[in-house]
Design an enzyme around this catalytic site. Structure first.
Site, PDB file in Angstrom:
ATOM      1  N   LYS A 111       0.703  -1.296   0.143  1.00  0.00           N
ATOM      2  CA  LYS A 111       0.094   0.075   0.110  1.00  0.00           C
ATOM      3  C   LYS A 111       0.801   1.225   0.230  1.00  0.00           C
ATOM      4  O   LYS A 111       0.357   2.513  -0.448  1.00  0.00           O
ATOM      5  CB  LYS A 111      -1.007  -0.136   1.185  1.00  0.00           C
ATOM      6  CG  LYS A 111      -2.157  -0.937   0.953  1.00  0.00           C
ATOM      7  CD  LYS A 111      -3.364  -0.787   2.033  1.00  0.00           C
ATOM      8  CE  LYS A 111      -4.286  -1.644   1.537  1.00  0.00           C
ATOM      9  NZ  LYS A 111      -5.435  -1.416   2.491  1.00  0.00           N
ATOM     10  N   LYS A 192      -4.505 -10.296  -6.098  1.00  0.00           N
ATOM     11  CA  LYS A 192      -5.601 -10.879  -5.360  1.00  0.00           C
ATOM     12  C   LYS A 192      -6.696  -9.929  -5.598  1.00  0.00           C
ATOM     13  O   LYS A 192      -6.594  -8.754  -6.095  1.00  0.00           O
ATOM     14  CB  LYS A 192      -5.396 -10.918  -3.800  1.00  0.00           C
ATOM     15  CG  LYS A 192      -5.474  -9.381  -3.243  1.00  0.00           C
ATOM     16  CD  LYS A 192      -5.633  -9.560  -1.565  1.00  0.00           C
ATOM     17  CE  LYS A 192      -5.318  -8.124  -1.035  1.00  0.00           C
ATOM     18  NZ  LYS A 192      -5.610  -8.046   0.349  1.00  0.00           N
ATOM     19  N   LYS A 195     -11.208  -4.760  -3.371  1.00  0.00           N
ATOM     20  CA  LYS A 195     -12.096  -3.752  -3.639  1.00  0.00           C
ATOM     21  C   LYS A 195     -11.640  -2.200  -3.934  1.00  0.00           C
ATOM     22  O   LYS A 195     -12.051  -1.420  -4.390  1.00  0.00           O
ATOM     23  CB  LYS A 195     -13.084  -3.454  -2.460  1.00  0.00           C
ATOM     24  CG  LYS A 195     -12.204  -3.398  -0.965  1.00  0.00           C
ATOM     25  CD  LYS A 195     -13.422  -3.286   0.250  1.00  0.00           C
ATOM     26  CE  LYS A 195     -13.085  -3.924   1.367  1.00  0.00           C
ATOM     27  NZ  LYS A 195     -11.826  -4.111   1.891  1.00  0.00           N
TER      28      LYS A 195
END
Ligand code: TYM
Length: 327
Positions: A111, A192, A195
């Site tokens: 991230k 993966k 969202k």
């Protein structure tokens, strides 16, 4: 009954990955365990959130839990921010966590990669997650594969605390689905399903309309072969689709392989799309009913009371052990 706790971030629309990796197991475990399920709204703000959206998405997560089959009279459903003990124990555990441990977290590395400014909360996020779990004497944590590292840190922090201050925390274990613990992106089976992906075609949202689901599955990337065979090493895309099929239709991998032997990907993908629609459509209908009734707030208020009572007790014990004056 053994205690179960888990949560999802209201940082976007829940996906089929969240459903298969975790939510299906929440529903399953509620009848045999003492369950706590929350929307982790304190975690969501580790990346910037629009206030209106945060509110809507937090309610959406709770409503999807109920729509998927969580019974609020059996399990406790709540919002993390409504139980202040989470933030408090989160801080105390942050002081027990080593920089090196947080630096090793792959979710943080992913991230933070390429960002110019990275919030400190994104870094200390795993200590808050440990607090979520340890506050409830949790035995089992139903999650997908991607949370393994965070769970390992939670266990380490529990041991560390127990050693330093005396036995306090139970040591939790992860609980993973046999098939689909890591659902991959439809456009790239090395990533993966997430969202927070900018490409909406890479994931199926639990609230995607049936035709959107059909379109996304028909466009899902496959290899150039035609054999419907579960082989994650050599056929990661098709294997991912088989996992989704297995979980949505309640079939085994072997049954699916046998069903499509010699047929190629066309019929397989068509039936897969219908299996996903059949799994999600009833949830979507209940979701719409729940959102338009006022019942969600009653559920969340009751959840706040029940979770709060539990968490406050543990926080008090922790503070006493650490030498705080508890009044
Ligand atoms: P989050 O919000 O990213 O995901 C919620 C749950 O869905 C699972 N999941 C997946 N499973 C399979 N395939 C996928 N593609 C996929 N994507 C997501 C996740 O493993 C998770 O179980 N850190 C957590 C939230 C959290 C938490 C907790 C979880 C905070 N505190 C305490 C358990 C206990 C997270 O970011 O999940």
């Amino acid at each position: 009954k053994l205690r179960v706790l888990s949560g999802m971030q209201p940082s976007g629309q829940l996906t089929l990955g969240n459903y298969i990796g975790a939510l299906k197991n929440y529903v399953k475990l509620q009848h045999t365990h003492d369950c706590y399920f929350m929307a982790v709204d304190l975690h969501a703000v580790t990346v910037p959130q629009e206030p209106e959206k945060l509110k809507d998405q937090s309610e959406a997560v709770a409503a999807l839990y109920l729509a998927a089959g969580i019974d609020p009279n059996v399990a406790t459903v709540f919002l993390q921010s409504t139980v202040s003990a989470h933030a408090e124990l989160g801080w105390l555990l942050t002081t027990l966590t080593y920089m090196g441990e947080l630096e090793r977290m792959t979710q943080f590395k992913d991230k933070a990669a390429g960002k110019e400014s990275v919030g400190a909360g994104l870094f200390t996020y795993p200590s808050l997650m440990a607090a979520d779990i340890l506050l409830y004497d949790t035995a089992l944590v139903p999650v997908g594969d991607d949370q393994t590292q965070h769970l390992e840190l939670t266990r380490d922090l529990a041991h560390r605390f127990n050693q330093r201050y005396g036995d306090t925390f139970a040591i939790p274990k992860g609980y993973f689905p046999e098939v689909g613990a890591r659902i991959m992106s439809l456009d790239d089976a090395s990533k993966k399903m997430s969202k927070s992906s900018p490409n909406a075609g890479s994931y199926i949202a639990m609230l995607d309309a049936p035709d959107v689901i059909r379109k996304k599955i028909s466009r899902a990337v496959t290899d150039s072969g035609r054999e419907v065979k579960f082989d994650p090493q050599n056929k990661p895309e098709v294997s991912n689709l088989i996992s989704i099929y297995a979980q949505c239709a309640g079939k085994t991998i072997a049954e699916i392989e046998a069903q499509y032997e010699g047929q190629g990907y066309g019929p397989f993908k068509k039936d897969l799309a219908e299996a996903v629609v059949a799994a999600l459509e009833p949830i979507q209908q209940r979701y719409a009913e729940i959102r338009s009734s006022g019942e969600l707030y009653d559920v969340l208020r009751q959840g706040k009371e029940r979770a709060g009572a539990q968490a406050e007790q543990m926080l008090k014990r922790v503070k006493e052990k650490m030498g705080y004056v508890v009044l």
